[in-house]
Scaffold this motif. Structure first.
Motif, PDB file in Angstrom:
ATOM      1  N   LYS A 114       0.979  -1.190   0.041  1.00  0.00           N
ATOM      2  CA  LYS A 114       0.041  -0.038   0.004  1.00  0.00           C
ATOM      3  C   LYS A 114       0.877   1.158   0.073  1.00  0.00           C
ATOM      4  CE  LYS A 114      -3.743   2.495   2.366  1.00  0.00           C
ATOM      5  NZ  LYS A 114      -2.713   3.767   2.642  1.00  0.00           N
ATOM      6  N   ALA A 166       2.137   1.670  -3.433  1.00  0.00           N
ATOM      7  CA  ALA A 166       1.066   2.172  -4.104  1.00  0.00           C
ATOM      8  C   ALA A 166       0.842   3.775  -4.178  1.00  0.00           C
ATOM      9  CB  ALA A 166      -0.219   1.387  -4.039  1.00  0.00           C
ATOM     10  N   TYR A 178       1.181   7.090  -6.496  1.00  0.00           N
ATOM     11  CA  TYR A 178      -0.271   7.275  -6.737  1.00  0.00           C
ATOM     12  C   TYR A 178      -0.018   8.976  -6.585  1.00  0.00           C
ATOM     13  CZ  TYR A 178      -5.369   8.515  -6.444  1.00  0.00           C
ATOM     14  OH  TYR A 178      -6.584   8.889  -6.722  1.00  0.00           O
ATOM     15  N   LYS A 229      -1.634   1.206  -9.777  1.00  0.00           N
ATOM     16  CA  LYS A 229      -2.601   0.179  -9.795  1.00  0.00           C
ATOM     17  C   LYS A 229      -2.300  -1.321  -9.456  1.00  0.00           C
ATOM     18  CE  LYS A 229      -5.063  -2.803 -12.333  1.00  0.00           C
ATOM     19  NZ  LYS A 229      -4.643  -4.189 -13.044  1.00  0.00           N
ATOM     20  N   TYR A 242      -1.676  -1.542  -5.686  1.00  0.00           N
ATOM     21  CA  TYR A 242      -2.957  -1.591  -4.885  1.00  0.00           C
ATOM     22  C   TYR A 242      -3.598  -3.111  -5.173  1.00  0.00           C
ATOM     23  CZ  TYR A 242      -3.207   3.345  -3.871  1.00  0.00           C
ATOM     24  OH  TYR A 242      -3.048   4.691  -3.309  1.00  0.00           O
ATOM     25  N   ASP A 243      -3.471  -3.841  -6.273  1.00  0.00           N
ATOM     26  CA  ASP A 243      -4.001  -5.073  -6.342  1.00  0.00           C
ATOM     27  C   ASP A 243      -3.254  -5.927  -5.295  1.00  0.00           C
ATOM     28  OD1 ASP A 243      -5.495  -4.267  -8.680  1.00  0.00           O
ATOM     29  OD2 ASP A 243      -4.321  -5.030 -10.052  1.00  0.00           O
ATOM     30  N   LYS A 276     -10.330  -0.435  -2.553  1.00  0.00           N
ATOM     31  CA  LYS A 276     -10.990  -1.185  -3.556  1.00  0.00           C
ATOM     32  C   LYS A 276     -11.390  -0.560  -4.729  1.00  0.00           C
ATOM     33  CE  LYS A 276     -12.440  -4.982  -5.859  1.00  0.00           C
ATOM     34  NZ  LYS A 276     -13.087  -4.527  -6.769  1.00  0.00           N
ATOM     35  N   SER A 334      -8.370   1.287  -6.507  1.00  0.00           N
ATOM     36  CA  SER A 334      -8.158   0.274  -7.258  1.00  0.00           C
ATOM     37  C   SER A 334      -8.812   0.077  -8.528  1.00  0.00           C
ATOM     38  CB  SER A 334      -7.792  -1.025  -6.632  1.00  0.00           C
ATOM     39  OG  SER A 334      -7.517  -2.073  -7.593  1.00  0.00           O
ATOM     40  N   THR A 337      -7.866   0.803 -12.278  1.00  0.00           N
ATOM     41  CA  THR A 337      -7.683  -0.258 -13.170  1.00  0.00           C
ATOM     42  C   THR A 337      -8.327   0.189 -14.424  1.00  0.00           C
ATOM     43  OG1 THR A 337      -7.926  -2.034 -11.701  1.00  0.00           O
ATOM     44  CG2 THR A 337      -8.985  -2.676 -13.643  1.00  0.00           C
TER      45      THR A 337
END
Length: 819
Positions: free
Chosen positions: A326, A329, A333, A343, A346-347, A364, A367, A371
């Protein structure tokens, strides 16, 4: 005979002495028998709760136990045993000073068994009845904890305020402050929590407990950014011979207090932690903390590298994996603005978090947005590349494709070799920093061999690869490997292998050389541009990127169906809004965007209409549940005239279809749902109607009709022309029916149904019986002699058709029809 006064005095004295002796006997027996045993049982429960407690050092540490009935073996028996002993004491020694303390311990026993209601009742009773200071203080301390466990924090704080006014007995002081700390921690009152810790610091002698106090004080000062004082308390903890777990966490938190120190000093400190052999199983946490420290110093690439090292060292700690992924990510970001990489991480974070976690939904959602963005960026890149390839001369294109195939095959060979000969080399831990690049050193061969064998025994001979979607798989990587390169699904690898199996001619033939293929790809690209622009503006707050995306779109796709929409988006967000406003007003008067500019309240009016229809939908849905089918049908018909153009009206139309079906029977329901699906556009209503249709079909397939159906001459509002078919006849008769309708210039949709395992039929409907009779006559004229013999067709009313469908017996109706 006269009795002397002195005799009376002696008699009274003897009686008083006997009373004192009895009281002393009661107190002594009570204290050293039942009360002592019961107190030992309660202490045993508390000891088990303390020993099985799991401490989360990353939040404010607990000083006392959390009450958990699942963590105490034989809790009910122990509680009942303590209450039984104390009850015997109360009955046998009613005059003992231990009676009310015994009641208080009964309340505590119930509290430890989480029988909160009974505990509160008992403790309130003690407080209201006793004059015994010890019993009163015991009952109030336990009552405060009981209210805390009940989450009635206002009542707990009220009890605490009363206790503050008392002079707490020495034997109860530590328990009082521990429960007070527990209360203030639960209510997130840092000031009172810190004050309580200071009181405990003065009186606690137990080494383990005082170390927790030092640690907790240090944590609060860290939160308040009082780094020097925090460091002082973590050092106090470290100097007081803490447990290994406490020692390691105190060192980690001490590193957090070095915020004002130089990078050189901090790296030196972390270097010692990494080299300490005791921390061999804690390297993941150390690298994670180095990553956090680099975030604070805004050294984002260093932070990413250390988080990756944390992932590489992590063996099974999902929460730490989640936090590492995280943080990477978040950096991509928020700081580096690399949405594709963000992305991916985050997945990975989502793969290591439970859905129950409070952050899951937010993560979610983020993400999913990324996505969507990445998928659309990939569409544009892929489609533009494919179209560009078609503009290259054939001989050059062939060479490019052959070189590409050769490079892919080479990469695959290298991967296979790497997979077969991959060695895992134990290395000296290092800190990743711009000023200290770090290096990897080989250990002795025996350790290399041992480590490799142990890994292969447990995990098999697997390739170095980060885990992105399967939480049970553990990632191993080297700092020199680019993690992003291995962030692929196995399905991606399979597609690469399949692509490699294709030769150059096959790949050439798959390119979009025709205008039709290019137009199809350009349509996809147009849609992707619009989606990306909206995501940048509406979901990522990247206004400039959104504007640039929209401007590229209008340069490339001036004839697009989305052109007016994009111009309107630029009107809303670009500085040249007048320019875009005029384009809409002059060129797109028939669009909703024209209406929105001319009438700013247009959307408000539409929103009101939408809410009105939603409310009507709720009312009609309730009517439908109450079997008021005619009311629903009539109401929808009246609303149709006014609101048919509103997109939401499709939902209301579905209610009418269901009502018509429920009124008629299973065939009518299936027919109406098929008819609805034939024109539906909204994805959610299509899915719902499809699920209803599937259910109706299943009910029909499973239903068994007993006996023979009895048909009647009914007056119906709706009639059907039915053509019965077997599996072998399905296409022939359907085509003949289509041709018949064309000949008669009738545009009536045809719907197909299954009557039973071997029999099917086509159905068309019309409210005009004569019209269907005309179709029947024309259809039969088009049949040859052989077809007439094997085919059954007829016009039937809705009631009889539902009976045919229910009984799965059309032959009985044919007999009835031909009479």
């Amino acid at each position: 005979m006269q009795i002397k006064p002195s005799y009376f005095f002696i008699i009274i004295l003897l009686y008083s002495c006997n009373s004192v002796i009895n009281t002393l006997y009661d107190d002594t027996t009570a204290r050293y028998n039942a009360y002592f045993i019961a107190n030992e049982v309660i202490s045993e429960i508390e000891k088990e709760l303390i020993e099985t407690a799991e401490y989360n050092y990353d939040s404010l540490i607990n000083l006392t136990y959390e009450i958990d009935t699942n963590r105490v073996s034989g809790l009910k028996e122990k509680k009942d045993n303590s209450i039984q002993k104390l009850s015997i004491l109360i009955q046998r020694h009613p005059d003992s000073k231990y009676v009310y303390p015994s009641y208080a311990l009964i309340g505590k026993s119930r509290l430890l068994a989480m029988d909160i209601g009974q505990a509160i009742t008992t403790l309130k009773y003690v407080n209201s009845k006793t004059n015994n200071a010890t019993a009163q203080q015991m009952s109030l301390i336990y009552l405060m904890r009981a209210y805390t466990e009940k989450k009635d924090y206002s009542a707990a704080l009220e009890v605490n305020e009363f206790l503050k006014k008392l002079s707490i007995e020495k034997d109860l002081a530590i328990e009082y402050y521990l429960n007070t700390h527990y209360l203030h921690k639960k209510t997130n009152n840092l000031t009172e929590t810190l004050n309580t810790l200071f009181e405990l610091e003065k009186i606690v002698k137990n080494r383990r407990l005082i170390n927790k106090v030092f640690f907790a004080i240090g944590q609060i000062y860290l939160i308040q950014n009082e780094y020097d004082i925090a460091a002082l308390y973590f050092q106090k903890c470290l100097k007081n011979n803490p447990t290994f777990d406490m020692e390691f966490n105190a060192k980690i938190f001490y590193s957090k207090s070095l915020f004002n120190s130089s990078s050189e000093d901090v790296n030196k400190y972390f270097g010692k932690l990494l080299k300490d052999k005791k921390n061999i199983d804690k390297l993941d946490r150390i690298y994670y903390e180095i990553g956090l420290f680099n975030i604070k110093r805004e050294k984002y690439n260093n932070a990413i590298n250390n988080f990756k090292l944390s992932v590489a060292e992590n063996k099974s700690k999902r929460e730490l994996l989640y936090n590492s992924f995280k943080n990477i990510a978040d950096i991509y970001y928020d700081n580096l603005i690399e949405y594709k990489l963000s992305k991916l991480y985050y997945d990975s974070a989502l793969a290591n978090i439970n859905r129950e976690n409070k952050d899951y939904s937010l993560l979610k959602e983020k993400s999913d947005v990324l996505t969507d963005l990445v998928n659309n960026l990939d569409i544009i890149e892929r489609n533009d590349s494919l179209i560009h390839l078609t503009s290259i001369p054939e001989d050059e294109l062939l060479k490019i494709i052959e070189v590409n195939i050769e490079n892919n095959e080479k990469k695959q060979r290298e991967k296979r070799v790497k997979k077969e000969s991959q060695n895992f080399l134990l290395s000296e831990p290092t800190i990743i920093d711009n000023n200290n690049k770090g290096s990897w050193y080989f250990n002795n061969p025996s350790m290399v061999s041992s480590g490799r064998n142990e890994f292969q025994r447990k995990w098999g001979n697997r390739e170095l690869a980060d885990n992105w979607r399967i939480s049970s798989k553990i990632s191993f990587t080297s700092i020199n490997d680019n993690i992003e390169e291995v962030v692929q699904d196995s399905s991606d690898e399979e597609s690469v292998e399949k692509e490699n199996e294709m030769n150059a001619e096959d790949l050439m033939s798959s390119l979009p050389f025709s205008d039709e293929d290019k137009n199809k790809l350009n349509k996809e690209t147009e849609k992707a541009f619009v989606a990306i622009g909206k995501i940048y503006v509406q979901k990522l707050d990247e206004k400039l990127k959104g504007i640039n995306t929209f401007k590229i779109f209008i340069e490339r796709f001036s004839n697009s169906e989305y052109y007016a929409e994009v111009i309107y988006q630029l009107y809303l967000i670009d500085e040249e809004n007048e320019k875009y406003k005029n384009i809409i007003l002059n060129n797109f008067k028939e669009t909703i965007f024209y209406k929105l500019i001319v009438n700013p309240d247009f959307e408000v009016d539409e929103f009101r209409e939408y809410n009105l229809l939603r409310n009507l939908y709720g009312v009609l849905y309730d009517k439908l549940k109450n079997e008021e089918n005619n009311h629903v049908i009539n109401k929808v018909d009246s609303l149709q005239k006014i609101y048919s153009k509103n997109p939401f009206f499709e939902n209301i139309n579905l209610l009418k279809s269901i009502a018509l079906g429920k009124k008629g029977g299973n065939f009518s329901l299936q027919f109406e749902l098929k008819k609805y699906l034939n024109s539906a556009k909204d994805r959610s209503t299509i899915d719902f109607a499809s699920s209803l249709l599937n259910s109706a079909e299943t009910v029909h397939d499973d239903f068994i009709f007993s006996g023979l159906p009895h048909f009647k001459n009914n007056k119906d509002d709706k009639y059907f022309f039915i053509i019965i078919k077997t599996e072998n006849q399905t296409d022939n008769f359907s085509i003949k029916l289509e041709n018949t309708l064309k000949e008669l210039d009738k545009k009536i949709p045809i719907y197909s149904f299954r009557l039973n395992d071997t029999t099917y039929f086509d159905a068309i409907s019309d409210n005009n019986l004569n019209s269907l009779k005309e179709i029947e006559e024309k259809f039969n004229l088009n049949l040859d002699t052989k077809e007439i013999k094997v085919n059954a067709n007829f016009v039937v009313g809705e009631k009889n058709m539902n009976l045919i469908f229910k009984s799965k017996n059309f032959n009985e109706f044919v007999k009835f029809y031909n009479r």
